[in-house]
Design a protein around this motif. Structure first.
Motif, PDB file in Angstrom:
ATOM      1  N   PRO A 111       0.528  -1.170  -0.145  1.00 15.06           N
ATOM      2  CA  PRO A 111      -0.045   0.085  -0.084  1.00 15.06           C
ATOM      3  C   PRO A 111       0.845   1.267  -0.056  1.00 15.06           C
ATOM      4  CG  PRO A 111       0.135  -1.098   2.327  1.00 15.06           C
ATOM      5  CD  PRO A 111       0.814  -2.011   1.265  1.00 15.06           C
ATOM      6  N   GLY A 112       0.374   2.327  -0.526  1.00 15.77           N
ATOM      7  CA  GLY A 112       1.090   3.763  -0.409  1.00 15.77           C
ATOM      8  C   GLY A 112       1.620   4.016  -1.790  1.00 15.77           C
ATOM      9  N   ASP A 113       1.915   5.058  -1.983  1.00 12.75           N
ATOM     10  CA  ASP A 113       2.686   5.472  -3.261  1.00 12.75           C
ATOM     11  C   ASP A 113       4.100   5.325  -3.139  1.00 12.75           C
ATOM     12  OD1 ASP A 113       0.132   6.715  -4.192  1.00 12.75           O
ATOM     13  OD2 ASP A 113       0.620   8.677  -3.418  1.00 12.75           O
ATOM     14  N   ILE A 114       4.763   5.312  -4.022  1.00 11.32           N
ATOM     15  CA  ILE A 114       6.020   4.911  -4.071  1.00 11.32           C
ATOM     16  C   ILE A 114       6.900   6.300  -5.032  1.00 11.32           C
ATOM     17  CG2 ILE A 114       5.669   2.600  -4.578  1.00 11.32           C
ATOM     18  CD1 ILE A 114       6.554   2.821  -7.532  1.00 11.32           C
ATOM     19  N   VAL A 115       8.261   6.153  -4.808  1.00 11.17           N
ATOM     20  CA  VAL A 115       9.299   6.913  -5.425  1.00 11.17           C
ATOM     21  C   VAL A 115      10.456   6.434  -5.814  1.00 11.17           C
ATOM     22  CG1 VAL A 115      10.309   7.555  -2.990  1.00 11.17           C
ATOM     23  CG2 VAL A 115      10.779   9.081  -5.043  1.00 11.17           C
TER      24      VAL A 115
END
Length: 147
Positions: A68-72
């Protein structure tokens, strides 16, 4: 005017200048010796490496490898080759912690990429270099995730 008396006259400022020079030399030597005795001389020569990083944010709500969550994705664009053990990537939000999708390992050279999960919108991501010789740290790159 009597030139003979002028040449034999020993009244002058040379003793005062001599004392001032001796005091100045003593102060400079004490400062140099004190710096190296206290170990400050080693830290002067260790400065942060010159390297450029780019940040590619994925704000699709899905994290790296399905987490889950956005990535960089952080990519070393150029500059010095770095040791991965001296580099960390951190976010500024306390509510979530960046987790590693693919971490930097070994030496980091131009073109190497690492992915990190759990990036919040508006969170600032930093690439931090820790001096291996001491405990000092420097931020060598930073970017803010889109809102």
């Amino acid at each position: 005017m009597n030139f003979k008396n002028l040449l034999t006259d020993d009244r002058a400022v040379s003793p005062v200048i001599g004392v001032i020079l001796m005091v100045a030399i003593t102060v400079i030597l004490a400062a140099v010796i004190g710096t190296f005795v206290l170990g400050l001389g080693d830290q002067v020569s260790e400065s942060a490496p010159q390297a450029s990083f780019s940040f590619d944010f994925s704000a699709n709500g899905g994290g790296f490898n399905g987490q889950p969550g956005d990535i960089v994705n952080v990519t070393h664009e150029g500059g010095e080759t770095l040791e991965a053990s001296a580099i960390s990537v951190e976010g500024d939000n306390d509510s979530t912690t960046l987790t590693t999708g693919t971490a930097f390992s070994g030496t980091i050279s131009s073109g190497d990429t690492a992915g990190y999960n759990h990036v919040d919108p508006g969170e600032t991501i930093r690439v931090i270099w820790t001096n291996p010789a001491g405990g000092s740290t420097n931020t060598i790159a930073r970017a803010t995730a889109p809102q």
